[in-house]
Design a protein around this motif. Structure first.
Motif, PDB file in Angstrom:
ATOM      1  N   VAL A   4       0.835  -1.306   0.106  1.00 36.80           N
ATOM      2  CA  VAL A   4       0.073  -0.055  -0.126  1.00 36.80           C
ATOM      3  C   VAL A   4       0.795   1.284  -0.016  1.00 36.80           C
ATOM      4  O   VAL A   4       0.580   2.321  -0.601  1.00 36.80           O
ATOM      5  CB  VAL A   4      -0.870   0.011   1.372  1.00 36.80           C
ATOM      6  CG1 VAL A   4      -1.607   1.560   1.358  1.00 36.80           C
ATOM      7  CG2 VAL A   4      -1.954  -1.088   0.856  1.00 36.80           C
ATOM      8  N   LEU A   5       2.133   1.426   0.814  1.00 34.97           N
ATOM      9  CA  LEU A   5       2.989   2.372   0.954  1.00 34.97           C
ATOM     10  C   LEU A   5       3.386   2.741  -0.480  1.00 34.97           C
ATOM     11  O   LEU A   5       3.491   3.498  -0.902  1.00 34.97           O
ATOM     12  CB  LEU A   5       3.688   2.294   1.877  1.00 34.97           C
ATOM     13  CG  LEU A   5       5.078   3.281   2.364  1.00 34.97           C
ATOM     14  CD1 LEU A   5       4.216   4.748   2.275  1.00 34.97           C
ATOM     15  CD2 LEU A   5       5.983   2.957   3.345  1.00 34.97           C
ATOM     16  N   GLU A 217      -6.171  -1.393   2.891  1.00 38.19           N
ATOM     17  CA  GLU A 217      -6.618  -1.638   1.659  1.00 38.19           C
ATOM     18  C   GLU A 217      -7.022  -0.124   1.016  1.00 38.19           C
ATOM     19  O   GLU A 217      -7.689   0.576   1.841  1.00 38.19           O
ATOM     20  CB  GLU A 217      -7.490  -2.673   1.480  1.00 38.19           C
ATOM     21  CG  GLU A 217      -8.447  -2.741   0.118  1.00 38.19           C
ATOM     22  CD  GLU A 217      -9.331  -3.582   0.124  1.00 38.19           C
ATOM     23  OE1 GLU A 217      -9.842  -3.760  -0.924  1.00 38.19           O
ATOM     24  OE2 GLU A 217      -9.867  -4.247   1.080  1.00 38.19           O
ATOM     25  N   GLU A 218      -6.595   0.042   0.043  1.00 38.35           N
ATOM     26  CA  GLU A 218      -7.022   1.247  -0.688  1.00 38.35           C
ATOM     27  C   GLU A 218      -8.163   1.082  -1.426  1.00 38.35           C
ATOM     28  O   GLU A 218      -8.079   0.266  -2.320  1.00 38.35           O
ATOM     29  CB  GLU A 218      -5.820   1.950  -1.593  1.00 38.35           C
ATOM     30  CG  GLU A 218      -6.243   3.144  -2.199  1.00 38.35           C
ATOM     31  CD  GLU A 218      -5.281   4.012  -2.767  1.00 38.35           C
ATOM     32  OE1 GLU A 218      -3.920   3.792  -2.688  1.00 38.35           O
ATOM     33  OE2 GLU A 218      -5.440   4.920  -3.740  1.00 38.35           O
ATOM     34  N   GLN A 234      -7.464   9.458  -1.829  1.00 36.83           N
ATOM     35  CA  GLN A 234      -7.157   8.255  -1.473  1.00 36.83           C
ATOM     36  C   GLN A 234      -7.871   7.863  -0.183  1.00 36.83           C
ATOM     37  O   GLN A 234      -7.806   8.604   0.791  1.00 36.83           O
ATOM     38  CB  GLN A 234      -5.496   8.126  -0.894  1.00 36.83           C
ATOM     39  CG  GLN A 234      -5.127   6.918  -0.533  1.00 36.83           C
ATOM     40  CD  GLN A 234      -3.579   6.905  -0.626  1.00 36.83           C
ATOM     41  OE1 GLN A 234      -3.028   7.967   0.139  1.00 36.83           O
ATOM     42  NE2 GLN A 234      -2.836   5.806  -0.712  1.00 36.83           N
ATOM     43  N   VAL A 235      -8.920   6.867  -0.314  1.00 40.37           N
ATOM     44  CA  VAL A 235      -9.489   6.353   0.972  1.00 40.37           C
ATOM     45  C   VAL A 235      -8.991   5.076   1.386  1.00 40.37           C
ATOM     46  O   VAL A 235      -8.927   3.709   0.403  1.00 40.37           O
ATOM     47  CB  VAL A 235     -11.263   6.364   0.600  1.00 40.37           C
ATOM     48  CG1 VAL A 235     -11.726   5.846   1.605  1.00 40.37           C
ATOM     49  CG2 VAL A 235     -11.416   7.520   0.015  1.00 40.37           C
ATOM     50  N   LEU A 236      -8.539   4.766   2.438  1.00 37.84           N
ATOM     51  CA  LEU A 236      -8.175   3.567   2.881  1.00 37.84           C
ATOM     52  C   LEU A 236      -8.909   3.090   4.001  1.00 37.84           C
ATOM     53  O   LEU A 236      -9.547   3.700   4.767  1.00 37.84           O
ATOM     54  CB  LEU A 236      -6.885   4.095   3.860  1.00 37.84           C
ATOM     55  CG  LEU A 236      -5.828   4.715   2.955  1.00 37.84           C
ATOM     56  CD1 LEU A 236      -4.720   5.268   4.117  1.00 37.84           C
ATOM     57  CD2 LEU A 236      -5.100   4.018   1.897  1.00 37.84           C
ATOM     58  N   VAL A 237      -9.221   1.855   3.774  1.00 37.52           N
ATOM     59  CA  VAL A 237     -10.077   1.072   4.796  1.00 37.52           C
ATOM     60  C   VAL A 237      -9.185   0.090   5.796  1.00 37.52           C
ATOM     61  O   VAL A 237      -8.099  -0.613   5.002  1.00 37.52           O
ATOM     62  CB  VAL A 237     -11.002  -0.030   4.144  1.00 37.52           C
ATOM     63  CG1 VAL A 237     -11.680  -0.951   5.109  1.00 37.52           C
ATOM     64  CG2 VAL A 237     -12.211   0.976   3.229  1.00 37.52           C
ATOM     65  N   LEU A 238      -9.124   0.258   6.879  1.00 40.31           N
ATOM     66  CA  LEU A 238      -8.295  -0.510   8.125  1.00 40.31           C
ATOM     67  C   LEU A 238      -9.040  -1.719   8.602  1.00 40.31           C
ATOM     68  O   LEU A 238     -10.080  -1.423   9.076  1.00 40.31           O
ATOM     69  CB  LEU A 238      -7.781   0.471   9.204  1.00 40.31           C
ATOM     70  CG  LEU A 238      -6.770   1.408   8.542  1.00 40.31           C
ATOM     71  CD1 LEU A 238      -7.301   2.667   7.597  1.00 40.31           C
ATOM     72  CD2 LEU A 238      -6.139   2.156   9.821  1.00 40.31           C
ATOM     73  N   THR A 239      -8.544  -2.748   8.586  1.00 39.10           N
ATOM     74  CA  THR A 239      -9.116  -3.780   9.197  1.00 39.10           C
ATOM     75  C   THR A 239      -8.306  -4.257  10.514  1.00 39.10           C
ATOM     76  O   THR A 239      -6.954  -4.527  10.411  1.00 39.10           O
ATOM     77  CB  THR A 239      -9.159  -4.986   8.274  1.00 39.10           C
ATOM     78  OG1 THR A 239      -9.824  -4.826   7.097  1.00 39.10           O
ATOM     79  CG2 THR A 239     -10.039  -6.371   8.980  1.00 39.10           C
TER      80      THR A 239
END
Length: 241
Positions: A4-5, A217-218, A234-239
């Protein structure tokens, strides 16, 4: 370096050289010094109601940033798809970090969420005034609370099933603090969403810090409202791990 980075860095380079054609809702790249003075009007979907968000140029927390508009429209778009994991459920408790102008909190409340919106103490009076001024346009008025990301203990906020944050990575010195707050309040959340712009200084450091507690995950372009997407978003979903 995480995948992702790596994608974030590559996309940021691309965005920096890409020609800019601003759609109607993108104001940050406009040159008008007075664009944040007055009020920002936001039409709620499916109702003859409009949010009126007072703005000043006095602080980063008293403006409607492009990310907040795109994220609000994204949640509205996905809530119409009942099977979408990005759909906001009726009466679902939502915590917002960096509430600032109040736009996103009000848009989520209009979808039926039970929203607690937070920001640093100096911004809270402006945030509360905006929320109160628009209370008649939403079924449940968001709760406003002060939250300093630099505080050592954030567990007093409790746990929330949904945590959202928009444009909280403007400065690199805040990035690790934001990750630490999320680790405290979103350890068992079903949905954690952090929206930013690729050019923000704190993105890379945030991704590194958050990776200890979350997989990241983007979201792809098709998750956005089709009229409110731009390559710089950029929208990031963090689990939670």
């Amino acid at each position: 370096m995480s995948a992702v980075l790596e994608r974030c860095i590559a996309a940021k380079r691309s965005a920096q050289i890409a020609p800019v054609t601003p759609p109607h809702w993108r104001r940050e790249i406009q040159g008008d010094a007075g664009r944040y003075d007055g009020a920002f009007s936001y039409a709620l979907p499916g109702a003859a109601k409009t949010l009126e968000i007072a703005e000043t140029a006095a602080s980063t927390g008293t403006k409607v940033w492009d990310c907040a508009v795109a994220l609000a429209r994204m949640f509205e778009y996905n809530t119409n798809k009942t099977a979408s994991p990005l759909a906001i459920r009726a009466s679902e408790r939502v915590l917002e970090l960096g509430g600032g102008s109040g736009l996103l909190a009000l848009a989520l409340a209009a979808l039926g969420a039970d929203v607690t919106t937070t920001d640093a103490a100096p911004v809270v009076p402006h945030l509360r005034k905006t929320i109160d001024a628009n209370a008649g346009s939403v079924p449940r008025t968001p709760t406003v609370a002060a939250l300093d990301w630099r505080d050592a203990d954030h567990t007093t906020m409790g746990a929330f099933p949904v945590v959202v944050a928009s444009d909280v990575l403007v400065c690199v010195q805040w990035a690790e603090d934001v990750a630490r707050v999320l680790a405290a309040v979103a350890a068992e959340a079903r949905l954690v969403v952090v929206a930013t712009q690729r050019r923000r200084d704190g993105v890379a450091r945030f991704l590194e810090a958050a990776s200890a507690h979350f997989t990241v995950e983007e979201l792809r372009e098709d998750s956005f409202h089709p009229d409110y997407y731009h390559h710089d978003l950029q929208v990031l979903v963090l689990t939670p791990r």
